[in-house]
Design an enzyme around this catalytic site. Structure first.
Site: not given
Lengths: 334, 334
Positions: A57, A220
């Site tokens: 991320h 995700h």
């Protein structure tokens, strides 16, 4: 799978080496424990801020370590929670004697592991820990890895604003209160044009058709609200803004921070096209924009797509947002 | 082609609207002429800095407009030079009475149009214009749109450092001299994992096999040196660093600015893996790193890949690099 990596098993370790090499003035990395510290941690007399989560991320969280933001970030494997030992070590490593705030995105593994780490740290060293869990994603109630709402883009704003509050010398309760207020006033929703590939898996996390997009995607690749045919940016912006605006009243004199985030594979020119649509929708809705943030700040590897976060602000939150910050990922201090 | 856009014909105009909406404190946009100005241009008594080029490389150039960097940027269509009228208008718009510097990437259209604009501006308004052409790409000598070497990542460093020199109050010759010194000391090379799609074309600019990468790619997808099978980051870094280090002696006490750039579709975690390899190669070559920059700063739409730029620095260039800057794309000033 074409990626700029070596062995998929080494991606996180090597990226941390790269961060340490690139930012020796800002960061110190514990490669054994996979913790990114600000170079001068612990700062005595300042509340320590620790966050962390699965890698993939970036710049979240390690790229937000530095003066005015986080004191440490724990890096898990890609899309995998760090472990309690890491979090406990980070908590001790940033303890400046006045307590530590854990900023935790609402994913079951992260929440559980940070809770264990807080208990262990308190028992072993007596450090006081308060956790604030972010859950700003309005897309879905429960999800693949989450009970309740997921923590997404609002987390960036929590880290910045709580970091400024800690820098001002507030106590742990005060910093935690600011962090909670930011989370309470933030709402987000994302969308994907493409999937992404976890290096160790070697194949896309999910499949999305050539002419299909997913509205409400998780960071995700967790399922969103629905899949729809590829649509113009105008319609995409409406599909992600409508649930955000329906969830909280953002009108008011002080306005919002409007944050258009890139998922990792979307170029900036497209994010500005989206920002233009978001600004138009906000103007129609009577929501004024006090500040903006446009770019890839909480990504999902090379996923193409975007998310929008709105944060309802007041004078105090704006002042803290504007306060100096010096991290690899967010910086407005020399 | 899945992109976050509306009509392909409107991408540049709408992205400029998005920039104007997102950064009203920093920028003022002439939507008719497609020029991004710093909000307070012209700054009287300061050399004005104008750059520009085809769109699709964001944040370059419009994202580098602001105090400490550019005064204006002219946006062409995607991968297409802006026109002389735009450049002339920008030149007049930033003229603070002491001359204007054009920073021009070495592409035939850009060079020709900036030359025409300089002549027109001088003839019409008497403003003195000096142009510095960047040509830092060591990959190939001539190219699809270029005689000589292409201007790529070094341009970002020229804009930052010359911008600081102008901010310090140097005269036009002095600012131009600094810009030339940066270009002379910068060398770059890029590579691609994937192609990119110009919105108006609707299909990839070039084809690259599933297991193939291109070494020495241009920022518009112009051919590089060679296509090779997909390789680990370690080998990729060697393939792009070897020609850079062979082209200029970067050893010396003052070291380099090491810039690892993302092409638009490559996530930050991979850029840090590459940075780690670059740092290792530099250490072996006896080149010390004074500063670093890691991220997507000169992109090629959603192309996956990276480039590396090294700039040989001295005390003066480092001081100018460190000087405050406040633009949407590069910022270290409150």
């Amino acid at each position: 799978m074409k990626k700029l990596i070596n062995d998929p098993a080494d991606v996180v370790a090597e990226a941390l080496k790269g961060m340490a090499a690139a930012h020796p003035d800002l960061l110190r990395v514990d490669h054994e424990q996979r913790i990114v510290y600000r170079a001068d941690a612990p700062v005595q007399g300042k509340v320590g801020l620790v966050s962390g989560g699965g890698s993939g991320h970036e710049p979240l969280h390690g790229g937000f370590v530095g003066p005015g933001m986080l004191d440490a970030a724990c890096a898990g494997e890609v899309f995998t929670s760090p472990v309690p030992d890491q979090m406990m070590a980070a908590t001790r490593g940033v303890d400046g004697g006045v307590g530590v705030l854990h900023i935790v995105k609402n994913y079951t593994g992260d929440v559980m592991n940070f809770e264990m780490a807080a208990e262990m740290a308190a028992a072993e060293t007596g450090v006081e820990v308060v956790a604030v869990v972010t859950n700003d994603d309005v897309a879905v109630q429960d999800s693949l890895y989450t009970a309740g709402r997921r923590g997404v883009g609002g987390t960036v704003l929590v880290e910045k604003i709580a970091g400024a509050a800690a820098d001002e010398g507030r106590d742990l309760a005060g910093v935690a209160d600011v962090a909670r207020r930011v989370n309470d006033g933030a709402r987000s929703m994302g969308m994907a044009l493409t999937s992404c590939t976890v290096p160790a898996a070697g194949r896309p996390t999910f499949d999305l058709g050539e002419d299909e997009i997913e509205i409400g995607i998780g960071i995700h690749g967790e399922p969103g609200r629905r899949r729809v045919p590829a649509a113009p940016a105008r319609e995409v912006a409406e599909m992600i803004m409508e649930p955000i605006l329906a969830d909280l009243d953002f009108t008011g004199d002080d306005g919002v921070i409007a944050f258009v985030n890139g998922m990792g594979g979307t170029p900036l020119i497209e994010l500005y096209v989206v920002y233009n649509e978001v600004a138009t929708i906000l103007a129609k809705a009577g929501v004024s924009v006090a500040r903006s943030l446009v770019g890839p700040y909480i990504t999902s590897l090379e996923m193409a797509g975007c998310s929008v976060t709105l944060l309802k602000v007041d004078d105090e939150l704006l002042r803290l947002w504007d306060a100096p910050v010096k991290t690899p990922g967010l910086r407005w201090r020399a």
